[in-house]
Design a protein around this motif. Structure first.
Motif, PDB file in Angstrom:
ATOM      1  N   PHE A 257     -15.970  -7.824  -8.030  1.00  0.00           N
ATOM      2  CA  PHE A 257     -15.084  -7.130  -6.837  1.00  0.00           C
ATOM      3  C   PHE A 257     -13.786  -6.714  -7.472  1.00  0.00           C
ATOM      4  O   PHE A 257     -13.442  -5.396  -6.739  1.00  0.00           O
ATOM      5  CB  PHE A 257     -15.080  -7.977  -5.820  1.00  0.00           C
ATOM      6  CG  PHE A 257     -16.721  -8.272  -4.921  1.00  0.00           C
ATOM      7  CD1 PHE A 257     -17.385  -7.299  -4.854  1.00  0.00           C
ATOM      8  CD2 PHE A 257     -16.730  -9.382  -4.463  1.00  0.00           C
ATOM      9  CE1 PHE A 257     -18.534  -7.480  -4.335  1.00  0.00           C
ATOM     10  CE2 PHE A 257     -18.098  -9.732  -3.881  1.00  0.00           C
ATOM     11  CZ  PHE A 257     -18.931  -8.796  -3.754  1.00  0.00           C
ATOM     12  N   ALA A 258     -13.056  -7.402  -7.972  1.00  0.00           N
ATOM     13  CA  ALA A 258     -11.723  -6.885  -8.309  1.00  0.00           C
ATOM     14  C   ALA A 258     -11.831  -5.786  -9.320  1.00  0.00           C
ATOM     15  O   ALA A 258     -11.113  -4.815  -9.105  1.00  0.00           O
ATOM     16  CB  ALA A 258     -10.976  -8.274  -9.202  1.00  0.00           C
TER      17      ALA A 258
ATOM     18  N   GLY B 120     -12.568  -2.948  -7.317  1.00  0.00           N
ATOM     19  CA  GLY B 120     -11.438  -2.350  -6.367  1.00  0.00           C
ATOM     20  C   GLY B 120     -10.545  -1.734  -7.374  1.00  0.00           C
ATOM     21  O   GLY B 120     -10.118  -0.437  -6.778  1.00  0.00           O
TER      22      GLY B 120
ATOM     23  N   GLY C 217     -10.715  -1.262 -14.912  1.00  0.00           N
ATOM     24  CA  GLY C 217     -11.617  -1.544 -14.281  1.00  0.00           C
ATOM     25  C   GLY C 217     -12.730  -1.746 -14.832  1.00  0.00           C
ATOM     26  O   GLY C 217     -13.594  -2.588 -14.383  1.00  0.00           O
TER      27      GLY C 217
ATOM     28  N   LEU D 138     -18.699  -0.347  -4.519  1.00  0.00           N
ATOM     29  CA  LEU D 138     -18.094  -1.453  -4.115  1.00  0.00           C
ATOM     30  C   LEU D 138     -18.683  -1.635  -2.678  1.00  0.00           C
ATOM     31  O   LEU D 138     -18.889  -2.781  -2.344  1.00  0.00           O
ATOM     32  CB  LEU D 138     -16.491  -1.360  -3.851  1.00  0.00           C
ATOM     33  CG  LEU D 138     -15.716  -2.340  -3.594  1.00  0.00           C
ATOM     34  CD1 LEU D 138     -16.178  -3.873  -4.442  1.00  0.00           C
ATOM     35  CD2 LEU D 138     -14.262  -2.165  -3.503  1.00  0.00           C
ATOM     36  N   HIS D 139     -18.688  -0.706  -1.793  1.00  0.00           N
ATOM     37  CA  HIS D 139     -19.155  -1.175  -0.512  1.00  0.00           C
ATOM     38  C   HIS D 139     -20.699  -1.639  -0.598  1.00  0.00           C
ATOM     39  O   HIS D 139     -21.070  -2.279   0.060  1.00  0.00           O
ATOM     40  CB  HIS D 139     -19.092   0.554   0.291  1.00  0.00           C
ATOM     41  CG  HIS D 139     -19.768   0.146   1.855  1.00  0.00           C
ATOM     42  ND1 HIS D 139     -19.343  -0.715   2.640  1.00  0.00           N
ATOM     43  CD2 HIS D 139     -20.878   0.511   2.093  1.00  0.00           C
ATOM     44  CE1 HIS D 139     -19.798  -0.644   3.791  1.00  0.00           C
ATOM     45  NE2 HIS D 139     -20.943   0.319   3.634  1.00  0.00           N
TER      46      HIS D 139
ATOM     47  N   ALA E  82     -12.138   1.807  -7.750  1.00  0.00           N
ATOM     48  CA  ALA E  82     -12.225   2.421  -6.417  1.00  0.00           C
ATOM     49  C   ALA E  82     -10.865   3.088  -5.992  1.00  0.00           C
ATOM     50  O   ALA E  82     -10.733   4.008  -5.405  1.00  0.00           O
ATOM     51  CB  ALA E  82     -12.630   1.367  -5.352  1.00  0.00           C
ATOM     52  N   ALA E  83      -9.712   2.369  -6.540  1.00  0.00           N
ATOM     53  CA  ALA E  83      -8.521   2.959  -6.321  1.00  0.00           C
ATOM     54  C   ALA E  83      -8.391   4.412  -6.948  1.00  0.00           C
ATOM     55  O   ALA E  83      -7.487   5.240  -6.473  1.00  0.00           O
ATOM     56  CB  ALA E  83      -7.464   2.018  -6.970  1.00  0.00           C
TER      57      ALA E  83
ATOM     58  N   GLY F 139     -15.968   3.220  -4.852  1.00  0.00           N
ATOM     59  CA  GLY F 139     -15.522   2.794  -3.690  1.00  0.00           C
ATOM     60  C   GLY F 139     -17.090   2.771  -2.984  1.00  0.00           C
ATOM     61  O   GLY F 139     -17.173   1.574  -2.357  1.00  0.00           O
TER      62      GLY F 139
ATOM     63  N   ARG G  62     -21.095  -5.032  -1.497  1.00  0.00           N
ATOM     64  CA  ARG G  62     -20.508  -5.970  -0.802  1.00  0.00           C
ATOM     65  C   ARG G  62     -21.623  -6.293   0.335  1.00  0.00           C
ATOM     66  O   ARG G  62     -21.664  -7.351   0.667  1.00  0.00           O
ATOM     67  CB  ARG G  62     -19.236  -5.479  -0.098  1.00  0.00           C
ATOM     68  CG  ARG G  62     -17.986  -5.841  -0.907  1.00  0.00           C
ATOM     69  CD  ARG G  62     -16.773  -5.407   0.072  1.00  0.00           C
ATOM     70  NE  ARG G  62     -15.460  -5.639  -0.718  1.00  0.00           N
ATOM     71  CZ  ARG G  62     -14.279  -5.249  -0.497  1.00  0.00           C
ATOM     72  NH1 ARG G  62     -14.312  -4.260   0.619  1.00  0.00           N
ATOM     73  NH2 ARG G  62     -13.098  -5.334  -0.976  1.00  0.00           N
TER      74      ARG G  62
ATOM     75  N   ARG H 192       0.825  -1.031  -0.116  1.00  0.00           N
ATOM     76  CA  ARG H 192      -0.104  -0.006  -0.008  1.00  0.00           C
ATOM     77  C   ARG H 192       0.885   1.350   0.041  1.00  0.00           C
ATOM     78  O   ARG H 192       0.542   2.159  -0.655  1.00  0.00           O
ATOM     79  CB  ARG H 192      -0.913  -0.063   1.230  1.00  0.00           C
ATOM     80  CG  ARG H 192      -2.130  -0.846   1.033  1.00  0.00           C
ATOM     81  CD  ARG H 192      -2.881  -0.946   2.266  1.00  0.00           C
ATOM     82  NE  ARG H 192      -4.146  -1.875   2.218  1.00  0.00           N
ATOM     83  CZ  ARG H 192      -4.806  -2.348   2.916  1.00  0.00           C
ATOM     84  NH1 ARG H 192      -4.792  -1.754   4.271  1.00  0.00           N
ATOM     85  NH2 ARG H 192      -5.887  -3.085   2.827  1.00  0.00           N
TER      86      ARG H 192
END
Length: 144
Positions: A59-60, A63, A37, A76-77, A66-67, A73, A80, A9
Motif C-alpha cells: 500500500f505504501a 501510495g 514506488g 491502489l483503490h 499514486a502521488a 491511484g 484496497r 499536504r
C-alpha cells in the motif's frame, strides 16, 4: 493530527508545484518516484509470504506511485477494496473456517521459510544440523 496532515499536504503541493515548473526536473522527479514506488511494491510482494507487514509495504508503494500516476491511484483503490472485502469475508466466517485459512497461510509462510533456508540457519545457531531442515534449493543460492 489533522492540522499537521493538512499542512504536510500543502507543503508537498507547493514543493511539487516548484518541481513541475521545470520540465526536465519534473520528468526526472516522476521517473525517480516511479522507480522508488515500484521497488517498494516489489519489496512488499516479496514480504507477503513472510511474517511481517507485506500489505502495508505494498500500500505504501502504491501510495508513492499514486502521488505521480493516475493509474496507480486507481490500482491502489482497487486493491484496497479487494483487501477490505477479504477482511470483511474473514470476519463473517466461523472460527473453524478462520482457523483453517490461517493455518493455510501459516503453511505457506513456513514453506517459504523452509525454501529460503531460514529453519536450517536458525537451527545452526543453536547447534542443530538436521538434514530435513535444509532447503531443497540451497545449492542454487549464492554463497552455498
Amino acid at each position: 493530527m489533522r492540522v499537521a496532515l493538512r499542512r504536510a499536504r500543502v507543503r508537498y503541493r507547493v514543493f511539487r508545484g516548484r518541481i513541475a515548473r521545470n520540465p526536465v526536473l519534473d520528468l526526472a522527479y516522476r521517473i525517480m518516484m516511479g522507480v522508488v514506488g515500484t521497488v517498494v511494491v516489489i519489496v512488499g510482494i516479496i514480504a507477503l509470504p513472510a511474517p511481517g507487514p507485506g500489505w502495508v509495504i505494498i500500500f505504501a508503494g502504491l501510495g508513492i506511485l499514486a502521488a505521480e500516476f493516475a493509474w496507480a491511484g486507481k490500482l491502489l483503490h482497487w486493491v484496497r477494496v479487494r483487501y477490505d472485502a477479504w477482511v470483511a469475508w474473514m470476519g463473517r466466517q466461523s472460527r473453524p473456517v478462520q482457523l483453517l485459512v490461517m493455518t493455510g497461510i501459516l503453511a505457506i509462510v513456513a514453506g517459504c521459510a523452509w525454501l529460503l533456508g531460514v529453519f536450517s540457519t536458525v537451527a545452526g545457531w543453536v547447534g542443530i544440523h538436521w538434514s530435513w531442515l535444509e532447503s531443497p534449493i540451497a545449492h542454487l543460492m549464492p554463497g552455498k
